[in-house]
Enzyme design. Structure first.
Site, short mmCIF file in Angstrom:
data_model
loop_
_atom_site.label_atom_id
_atom_site.label_comp_id
_atom_site.label_asym_id
_atom_site.label_seq_id
_atom_site.Cartn_x
_atom_site.Cartn_y
_atom_site.Cartn_z
CG ASP A 146 84.03 50.77 14.34
OD1 ASP A 146 83.07 50.06 13.99
OD2 ASP A 146 84.07 52.27 14.02
CG HIS A 179 81.15 51.15 11.29
ND1 HIS A 179 81.65 51.83 12.07
CD2 HIS A 179 80.40 52.35 10.32
CE1 HIS A 179 81.49 52.90 12.18
NE2 HIS A 179 80.85 53.31 11.31
CB SER A 205 81.47 56.38 10.58
OG SER A 205 80.73 56.29 11.79
#
Length: 813
Positions: A190, A267, A593
């Site tokens: 990520d 994220h 996600s």
């Protein structure tokens, strides 16, 4: 202090005009924001709120019957801040204030029996709890100084929800049997990780001081990331991969992002903490969703591989990270990244296959390109592809129009309810229907609440545009294809997003009213109940059928992905906007996600609880035990359409971790099976296929079926092999009745009984799919399932049947 959960229904049509006039809302504030619980009644005003006391009731009231005092019940009254005692007032003064306050508001004819004040609240909310009659409560609710009134009910503690929603507990089931996956390492590919002052990645005293002996990786230092400081027995690996990025984009601008494992986006930090973050009490975003935040596998270790940068995630870097993760000896790879896949054997797919053949479970997000069909990412059969669904938690913000109509939207704005109406205008008349920054006419917007159309620019950007033009609030209309789905945004100004249907009603009101006005009321966190039902498929969750391999049914399953609270980067704001200077330890965001790392954590738990199982067996156990009904007892619905979802939306169903521990039967597939499949894609296969027998995707030994018919009477025959992994070696399984067969088909399953014994723990069956209706009877696809049962286990396999145009050729892919 943990949030409180109440199992109370929220009306499924709460956004309809005037419905709120028959609804009351219970508010429980934790910290700065309230937790809202919705009750249905027949007499209370539009919006109501309540608070839960931190201490027990007075001993004199213990065991007291609430209905005994001449029809009185306990109500929680949320008072507008202007009418509350000054913050810091002593408890006795506050009680006196509220007692006088109530007496002044009640007319003589309903003042008896006299209300009895139970609690006053100064921190959790502004208001009080009192024993009132229904008539007294209704009268108070109608006063402008009162935000809400609601009758109390029974409640219980909850976490920031996803672990509870998944029924994961350290004392029983999958978490207990796997010891929390203490020896598992989850690789998160990520944007990196932000461990600075983040309790989610703090060392756990319960864990051994060193990584598991099978893990061969480590941490790499870089600018602003000292591996000696940040890596510990929770964060055992941290590496970055950027060569592919720099080759495509040129040298990295290190003034705006860190050339290290440090996450400057948020994220990756969010995903890592969902998968395996350490437990953190009192976690929240600006007071929302307060509770214990913890990873799905809270004792598992985390290894991050930073592959995504401001310019994107590049193939070379992703493949390098997968390569490193395999070498490092991780147990699970979690990838919340991807693109709509039109070819099957791209480099990432091959890399992930090589991970799976080493026994690593590869979990990947389905993508956020829904609600259109064939929008999937990560469709190879060796990947566990995860779609996104909702939980029974919301963050309501209610729009009240001048004519009394009310509409429920969603917001993470940390403000108090606005008690005064303000002018409402459409952004169309102010220069930019979509509220683009710099395009709104300040002379028309100043001091007003602005309604912006959805799309073109981000929702948070719209609020900034309104703010820069001097507006006082923003209402954003969801797009038509979003259906009931609206995201919660941490707006910088008072703002909410309402569904498209509600937006049309508001627009109609503005167009038909000379002086339109409105206000927005914010009521924090709603938890519990079955209205609206949960789970439901998120509109944005990508759907099948798969373009490169329609014979492989994808996604495989769904998991929580809507409004998930988890750790966040200290470099990034909750909205990621430059204008947003706020910094938070946790953030609430949505997408596949977020669903992906939930399943990654579950896979790690299952891998440690069942170490002899292959990745395909783990995938099978999760799929055949997934459930297809919501908490109202109906089929899981699709937010985009309001109808029941099918296997191209939800795969096998919603993941059920504890049931996967004992699936009864599993479908297995290994290296040779997948190579044979790749040989059917001859132009793409990297293997020598001259001596192999190629098989199609539909022929792979997977726990799901996807077939395509061309005409009446056509037959498609597939074969599957199952392994008995239950405790009874002499189990006998029979196939269920035909009630679950897809409409328009006849299924012939042979044999109809699978008999196992000590020497025969695998059995094979054949299933013939026969079309009983000509093409044209169905516009898209039909679906159903088959179930094998031994009386203890129900092993369910979803079936999707595609009905192409009558001229299309029969295909099994």
């Amino acid at each position: 202090m943990q949030c409180l959960r109440l199992s109370i229904d929220l009306h499924t049509q709460l956004s309809k005009p005037s419905l709120i006039a028959n609804t009351s809302l219970m508010i429980i504030t934790m910290g700065k924001q309230p937790v809202i619980i919705v009750l249905l009644s027949c007499c209370l005003l539009a919006v109501a709120a309540a608070a839960a006391a931190a201490a027990a009731a007075p001993s004199s009231a213990a065991g007291h019957d609430e209905e005994a005092d001449e029809g009185m019940s306990t109500y929680i009254v949320h008072v507008m801040p202007a009418h509350a005692p000054l913050r810091g007032a002593r408890v006795r003064l506050a009680r006196t204030h509220y007692s006088s306050f109530v007496r002044e508001l009640l007319p003589p004819h309903i003042a008896r029996p006299a209300p009895r004040l139970l609690y006053s609240y100064a921190h959790a909310m502004t208001g009080f709890a009192a024993r009132l009659t229904a008539q007294q409560a209704a009268h108070l609710a109608a006063q402008p100084s009162i935000a809400a009134v609601v009758r109390g009910t029974v409640y219980k503690l909850h976490t920031t929800l996803s672990s509870t929603f998944l029924h994961l507990s350290p004392s029983s089931g999958l978490q207990a049997e796997s010891n929390g996956a203490t020896d598992a390492v989850i690789a998160v590919l990520d944007t990196g990780i932000y461990p600075k002052d983040r309790a989610s990645f703090a060392p756990l005293p319960s864990l051994p001081p060193t990584p598991p002996p099978t893990f061969r990786g480590g941490c790499v230092s870089g600018p602003n990331f000292d591996a000696r400081v940040y890596c510990n027995n929770k964060l055992v690996g941290a590496k970055m991969f950027y060569r592919g990025y720099e080759f495509a984009k040129g040298p990295m601008n290190e003034t705006v992002e860190s050339k290290s494992p440090l996450d400057t986006d948020g994220h990756g930090t969010h995903c890592a903490s969902i998968a395996a973050g350490s437990p953190v009490p009192d976690a929240n975003l600006l007071g929302f969703a307060t509770g214990v935040a913890k990873g799905t596998a809270p004792a598992a270790r985390i290894a991050v591989y930073k592959v995504c940068w401001k310019g994107g995630c590049f193939t070379a870097d992703i493949v390098a990270a997968i390569d490193a993760a395999i070498a490092d000896g991780v147990d699970v790879i979690s990838m919340s990244l991807g693109a709509v896949q039109k070819t099957l054997l791209d480099p990432e797919a091959i890399a992930s296959f090589n991970a799976a053949r080493q026994g690593i479970v590869v979990v990947a997000a389905a993508g956020n390109d829904g609600p259109g069909g064939s929008t999937l990412s990560n469709v190879p059969p060796w990947m566990l592809t995860v779609g996104s669904s909702s939980m029974n938690r919301q963050f309501p913000a209610i729009v009240v129009l001048g004519d009394g109509q009310t509409f429920v939207g969603s917001s993470l704005y940390p403000g108090d309810p606005h008690s005064f109406m303000k002018s409402l205008i459409l952004a169309d008349s102010a220069g930019s229907a979509y509220c683009e920054i710099g395009k709104l006419d300040a002379s028309k917007v100043a001091g007003k609440i602005v309604l912006c159309r959805g799309g073109k620019v981000g929702s948070a950007d719209k609020g900034v545009a309104v703010d820069k033009a001097g507006g006082s609030g923003v209402i954003i209309v969801g797009q038509e294809h979003d259906g009931e789905y609206v995201r919660a945004i941490a707006h910088l100004i008072p703002g909410t997003i309402v569904p498209f249907a509600a937006g049309k009603e508001i627009i109609g009101y503005v167009g038909s009213t000379p002086y339109p006005v409105c206000k927005i009321l914010f009521f924090g966190t709603l938890v519990g109940g079955s209205s609206p039902p949960a789970p439901r498929i998120a509109t944005t969750s990508s759907r099948g059928p798969s373009i490169p391999a329609p014979g492989i049914l994808k996604p495989d399953l769904i998991a929580p992905g809507v409004n998930i609270l988890a750790a966040w980067s200290g470099v990034s704001s909750p909205t990621k906007l430059a204008a947003d200077t706020r910094r938070v330890e946790f953030n609430i965001i949505s997408g596949t996600s977020m669903a992906c790392p939930h399943v990654s954590g579950i896979a790690a738990l299952l891998k440690k609880a069942r170490p002899s199982w292959s990745p395909a067996m783990i995938m099978s156990a999760l799929m055949t035990t997934a459930y297809g009904t919501d908490n109202a007892g109906d089929e899981i619905g699709d937010m985009a359409t309001g109808k029941a979802a099918g296997p191209f939306e939800l795969g096998a169903g919603h993941v059920d971790p504890n049931s996967a521990l004992d699936p009864g039967l599993v479908y297995d597939a290994g290296e040779d099976d997948y190579i044979d499949f790749m040989c059917s894609i001859k132009a793409s296969s990297p293997y020598n296929c001259s001596t192999r027998v190629s098989i199609t995707g539909a022929e792979l030994n997977r726990p799901s079926f996807s077939v395509k018919f061309k005409a009446y009477g056509e037959n498609i025959t597939l074969q599957r092999t199952v392994r008995n992994v239950g405790s009874n070696v002499d189990a006998v399984y029979t196939v269920g009745k035909r009630t679950g067969f897809p409409p328009g088909t006849r299924l012939i399953i042979s044999p109809g009984k699978l008999v196992f014994d000590a020497e025969h723990q695998t059995r094979t069956y054949t299933i013939v799919f026969q079309s009983t209706l000509p093409p044209g009877n169905f516009t898209e696809y039909t679906h159903g399932s088959i179930v094998w049962s031994d009386g203890v286990h129900n092993v369910r396999s979803p079936i999707a049947v595609t009905w192409p145009f009558p001229t299309a050729a029969l295909s099994v892919m």
